[in-house]
Design an enzyme around this catalytic site. Structure first.
Site, PDB file in Angstrom:
ATOM      1  N   ASP A   6      37.662  13.549  53.979  1.00  0.00           N
ATOM      2  CA  ASP A   6      36.807  13.538  52.975  1.00  0.00           C
ATOM      3  C   ASP A   6      35.717  14.454  53.437  1.00  0.00           C
ATOM      4  O   ASP A   6      35.793  15.220  54.217  1.00  0.00           O
ATOM      5  CB  ASP A   6      35.946  11.906  52.765  1.00  0.00           C
ATOM      6  CG  ASP A   6      34.916  11.968  51.880  1.00  0.00           C
ATOM      7  OD1 ASP A   6      35.325  12.441  50.899  1.00  0.00           O
ATOM      8  OD2 ASP A   6      33.791  11.379  52.219  1.00  0.00           O
ATOM      9  N   SER A   7      34.729  14.704  52.157  1.00  0.00           N
ATOM     10  CA  SER A   7      33.698  15.713  52.360  1.00  0.00           C
ATOM     11  C   SER A   7      32.754  15.286  53.696  1.00  0.00           C
ATOM     12  O   SER A   7      32.109  15.970  54.344  1.00  0.00           O
ATOM     13  CB  SER A   7      33.000  15.980  51.320  1.00  0.00           C
ATOM     14  OG  SER A   7      32.323  14.534  50.828  1.00  0.00           O
ATOM     15  N   GLY A  39      30.994  16.882  45.504  1.00  0.00           N
ATOM     16  CA  GLY A  39      31.004  16.529  43.967  1.00  0.00           C
ATOM     17  C   GLY A  39      30.433  17.733  43.007  1.00  0.00           C
ATOM     18  O   GLY A  39      30.613  17.628  41.902  1.00  0.00           O
ATOM     19  N   CYS A  69      38.785  10.959  49.114  1.00  0.00           N
ATOM     20  CA  CYS A  69      37.879  11.676  48.230  1.00  0.00           C
ATOM     21  C   CYS A  69      38.266  11.907  46.833  1.00  0.00           C
ATOM     22  O   CYS A  69      39.422  12.508  46.718  1.00  0.00           O
ATOM     23  CB  CYS A  69      37.668  13.058  49.158  1.00  0.00           C
ATOM     24  SG  CYS A  69      36.071  13.987  48.041  1.00  0.00           S
ATOM     25  N   ASN A  70      37.535  11.221  45.917  1.00  0.00           N
ATOM     26  CA  ASN A  70      37.904  11.300  44.718  1.00  0.00           C
ATOM     27  C   ASN A  70      37.607  12.756  43.922  1.00  0.00           C
ATOM     28  O   ASN A  70      38.446  13.279  43.232  1.00  0.00           O
ATOM     29  CB  ASN A  70      36.887  10.397  43.724  1.00  0.00           C
ATOM     30  CG  ASN A  70      37.218   9.138  43.964  1.00  0.00           C
ATOM     31  OD1 ASN A  70      38.227   8.292  43.079  1.00  0.00           O
ATOM     32  ND2 ASN A  70      36.812   8.301  44.874  1.00  0.00           N
ATOM     33  N   GLU A 148      25.064  10.079  53.312  1.00  0.00           N
ATOM     34  CA  GLU A 148      25.380  10.745  54.504  1.00  0.00           C
ATOM     35  C   GLU A 148      24.322  10.612  55.518  1.00  0.00           C
ATOM     36  O   GLU A 148      24.532  10.771  57.005  1.00  0.00           O
ATOM     37  CB  GLU A 148      25.454  12.078  53.840  1.00  0.00           C
ATOM     38  CG  GLU A 148      26.980  12.615  53.397  1.00  0.00           C
ATOM     39  CD  GLU A 148      28.087  12.606  54.423  1.00  0.00           C
ATOM     40  OE1 GLU A 148      27.744  13.291  55.585  1.00  0.00           O
ATOM     41  OE2 GLU A 148      28.995  12.108  54.149  1.00  0.00           O
ATOM     42  N   CYS A 180      33.932   6.971  43.838  1.00  0.00           N
ATOM     43  CA  CYS A 180      33.356   7.998  45.045  1.00  0.00           C
ATOM     44  C   CYS A 180      33.660   7.069  46.247  1.00  0.00           C
ATOM     45  O   CYS A 180      33.052   6.175  46.167  1.00  0.00           O
ATOM     46  CB  CYS A 180      32.078   8.707  44.859  1.00  0.00           C
ATOM     47  SG  CYS A 180      31.479   9.357  46.048  1.00  0.00           S
ATOM     48  N   THR A 181      34.245   7.711  47.074  1.00  0.00           N
ATOM     49  CA  THR A 181      34.400   6.773  48.324  1.00  0.00           C
ATOM     50  C   THR A 181      33.343   6.442  49.184  1.00  0.00           C
ATOM     51  O   THR A 181      33.303   5.668  50.121  1.00  0.00           O
ATOM     52  CB  THR A 181      35.557   7.482  49.250  1.00  0.00           C
ATOM     53  OG1 THR A 181      35.268   8.679  49.564  1.00  0.00           O
ATOM     54  CG2 THR A 181      37.051   7.493  48.490  1.00  0.00           C
ATOM     55  N   HIS A 182      32.401   7.340  48.952  1.00  0.00           N
ATOM     56  CA  HIS A 182      31.077   7.027  49.447  1.00  0.00           C
ATOM     57  C   HIS A 182      30.371   5.665  49.289  1.00  0.00           C
ATOM     58  O   HIS A 182      29.389   5.036  49.987  1.00  0.00           O
ATOM     59  CB  HIS A 182      29.909   8.164  49.327  1.00  0.00           C
ATOM     60  CG  HIS A 182      30.181   9.446  50.184  1.00  0.00           C
ATOM     61  ND1 HIS A 182      31.135  10.035  49.929  1.00  0.00           N
ATOM     62  CD2 HIS A 182      29.349   9.818  51.319  1.00  0.00           C
ATOM     63  CE1 HIS A 182      31.056  11.340  50.810  1.00  0.00           C
ATOM     64  NE2 HIS A 182      29.927  11.087  51.885  1.00  0.00           N
TER      65      HIS A 182
HETATM   66  N1  DGL Z   1      33.270  10.940  48.735  1.00  0.00           N
HETATM   67  C1  DGL Z   1      33.891  11.979  47.814  1.00  0.00           C
HETATM   68  C2  DGL Z   1      34.448  11.262  46.619  1.00  0.00           C
HETATM   69  O1  DGL Z   1      35.141  10.337  46.588  1.00  0.00           O
HETATM   70  C3  DGL Z   1      32.791  12.970  47.847  1.00  0.00           C
HETATM   71  C4  DGL Z   1      31.604  13.144  47.467  1.00  0.00           C
HETATM   72  C5  DGL Z   1      30.876  14.374  47.521  1.00  0.00           C
HETATM   73  O2  DGL Z   1      31.056  14.929  48.494  1.00  0.00           O
HETATM   74  O3  DGL Z   1      30.139  14.664  46.602  1.00  0.00           O
HETATM   75  O4  DGL Z   1      34.180  11.691  45.478  1.00  0.00           O
END
Ligand code: DGL
Length: 279
Positions: A6-7, A39, A69-70, A148, A180-182
């Site tokens: 992921d990011s 994103g 990560c989406n 984060e 978004c996985t966050h």
């Molecule tokens: N967690 C990621 C996602 O699912 C990326 C979020 C990001 O870095 O903007 O999209």
């Protein structure tokens, strides 16, 4: 070994589900925190990161890669499957299908980053599954950075979520899709704002089941790791890597994974490739 990336820390929400379902499976988790957030970047740029990371994980012996990560899935999933045809890739897409199937009010909120909303994957999911459903989208600017920074329950984080959810609630949403996985890390706050009657869809358990199905069907489970954990009580190999600050990630892991997770190794980007930083 499974590779997961992921990011940043978002993919840990997917790793958590994989660990719950397959506690013996060894893994490498890679957070590209030098480049977070993905994103707000162009799909081309994110595709370049995803390709460099996948190449690195394959070089480390990973047999399956979870694009946790989406944004990276939207930018690169198709490309990665083409570029590495021998490797199974499991990606993320906003869970619009189950949301559309279960909504009673017919109004569904989707929270995701701009890259995810721009990608063809989202357009195709909406086209196939959201006919007759009103979708309300929001990019929650700044939310990934808050998560984060470990700000899971602060006033600033609450304000971002209120800005996103209040107009949706006013229109009668009964379901919120986390694209978004966050975002699963702020589910308690989402529930406080939206109320318990609004269903929150986190796709992580379904993605973990899909990982398990592929490992089963392709005979990819690490049997040595199973024997060692079961017979000798050894913990499976689990590595955490970041292109950001290893100490900062190490400090966050117990909060986000709910247990002592281990050490974190540093990586750096050089001309599109990832290199280890010797400590
Ligand atoms: N967690 C990621 C996602 O699912 C990326 C979020 C990001 O870095 O903007 O999209």
């Amino acid at each position: 070994m499974i590779g997961i990336f992921d990011s940043g820390v978002g993919g840990l929400s997917v790793l958590r589900a994989i660990n719950q379902q397959m506690p013996h499976e060894p893994f490498i988790y890679l957070a590209d925190q030098a480049n977070v957030p993905y994103g707000s970047r162009s799909l081309d740029e994110v595709r370049g990161f995803a390709e460099g990371i996948s190449r690195y994980l394959l070089g480390q012996g990973c047999k399956l890669i979870v694009v946790a990560c989406n944004a990276a899935s939207a930018a690169a999933l198709h490309h990665l499957r083409h570029a590495f045809p021998e490797t199974p890739f499991v990606g993320m897409e906003p869970a619009v299908k189950p949301a559309a199937e279960h909504t009673h009010s017919g109004v569904v909120g989707v929270l995701a980053t701009p890259a995810t909303f721009q990608g063809a994957l989202y357009a195709s999911v909406v086209e196939r599954f959201a006919q007759g459903v009103k979708l309300m989208q929001h990019t929650c600017p700044g939310l990934v950075q808050q998560i984060e920074a470990g700000q899971l329950d602060t006033q600033a984080t609450r304000r971002i979520l209120e800005d996103a959810l209040k107009p949706m609630l006013a229109e009668g949403i009964d379901t919120v899709v986390l694209g978004c996985t966050h975002y699963p890390f702020v589910i308690p706050l989402i529930r406080e704002i939206a109320g318990e009657q609004v269903r929150v869809v986190d796709p992580a358990p379904a993605v973990a089941r899909q990982v398990g199905r592929i490992l089963d069907s392709q005979g990819l489970h690490d049997l040595d790791a199973y024997w060692q954990s079961d017979l000798m009580g050894q913990a499976p190999a689990r590595r955490f890597l970041t292109t950001g600050d290893p100490q900062q990630l190490a400090a966050m892991l117990p909060h986000l994974l709910g247990k002592e997770a281990g050490t974190v190794e540093g990586l750096k980007w050089q001309s599109g490739h990832l290199l280890e930083i010797s400590s």
